[in-house]
Scaffold this active site. Structure first.
Site, PDB file in Angstrom:
ATOM      1  N   TYR A 198      14.089  13.270  17.927  1.00 50.78           N
ATOM      2  CA  TYR A 198      14.524  11.906  17.616  1.00 50.78           C
ATOM      3  C   TYR A 198      16.045  11.835  17.572  1.00 50.78           C
ATOM      4  O   TYR A 198      16.648  10.915  18.119  1.00 50.78           O
ATOM      5  CB  TYR A 198      13.922  11.454  16.290  1.00 50.78           C
ATOM      6  CG  TYR A 198      14.177   9.999  15.979  1.00 50.78           C
ATOM      7  CD1 TYR A 198      13.430   9.001  16.596  1.00 50.78           C
ATOM      8  CD2 TYR A 198      15.162   9.619  15.075  1.00 50.78           C
ATOM      9  CE1 TYR A 198      13.657   7.667  16.316  1.00 50.78           C
ATOM     10  CE2 TYR A 198      15.402   8.281  14.791  1.00 50.78           C
ATOM     11  CZ  TYR A 198      14.644   7.312  15.410  1.00 50.78           C
ATOM     12  OH  TYR A 198      14.880   5.987  15.137  1.00 50.78           O
ATOM     13  N   LYS A 212      18.318   9.433  20.082  1.00 45.05           N
ATOM     14  CA  LYS A 212      19.239   8.408  19.578  1.00 45.05           C
ATOM     15  C   LYS A 212      20.687   8.754  19.925  1.00 45.05           C
ATOM     16  O   LYS A 212      21.487   7.867  20.219  1.00 45.05           O
ATOM     17  CB  LYS A 212      19.072   8.228  18.067  1.00 45.05           C
ATOM     18  CG  LYS A 212      17.725   7.639  17.696  1.00 45.05           C
ATOM     19  CD  LYS A 212      17.506   6.298  18.375  1.00 45.05           C
ATOM     20  CE  LYS A 212      16.169   5.697  18.044  1.00 45.05           C
ATOM     21  NZ  LYS A 212      15.963   4.392  18.657  1.00 45.05           N
TER      22      LYS A 212
END
Length: 76
Positions: free
Chosen positions: A50, A54
């Site tokens: 993640y 991002k």
């Protein structure tokens, strides 16, 4: 990664020409707004994929902004 990174890339790629045309025809230009999160700047345990996705969105967006600014100067 497909949603977070590929989705942002494909969305930007799809609308690049439209944004360029709109930007030339309006006073303030055009904008691309991509949403990331603090996890694109700070790494947390057990969230590495993640964090990477991002972070990729943040840097991709910055790079595209630079490319658009350079091409706008070339064609102004």
């Amino acid at each position: 990664m497909s949603i977070n990174v590929d989705g942002v890339f494909l969305g930007t790629k799809t609308f690049t020409k439209l944004l360029a045309e709109t930007g030339r025809g309006t006073r303030f230009g055009a904008s691309i707004i991509n949403i990331s999160s603090i996890m694109g700047m700070v790494g947390y345990s057990e969230a590495s994929a993640y964090n990477a996705g991002k972070g990729a969105v943040r840097l991709f967006t910055k790079a595209v902004a630079i490319e658009f600014a350079q091409s706008a100067r070339l064609f102004a």
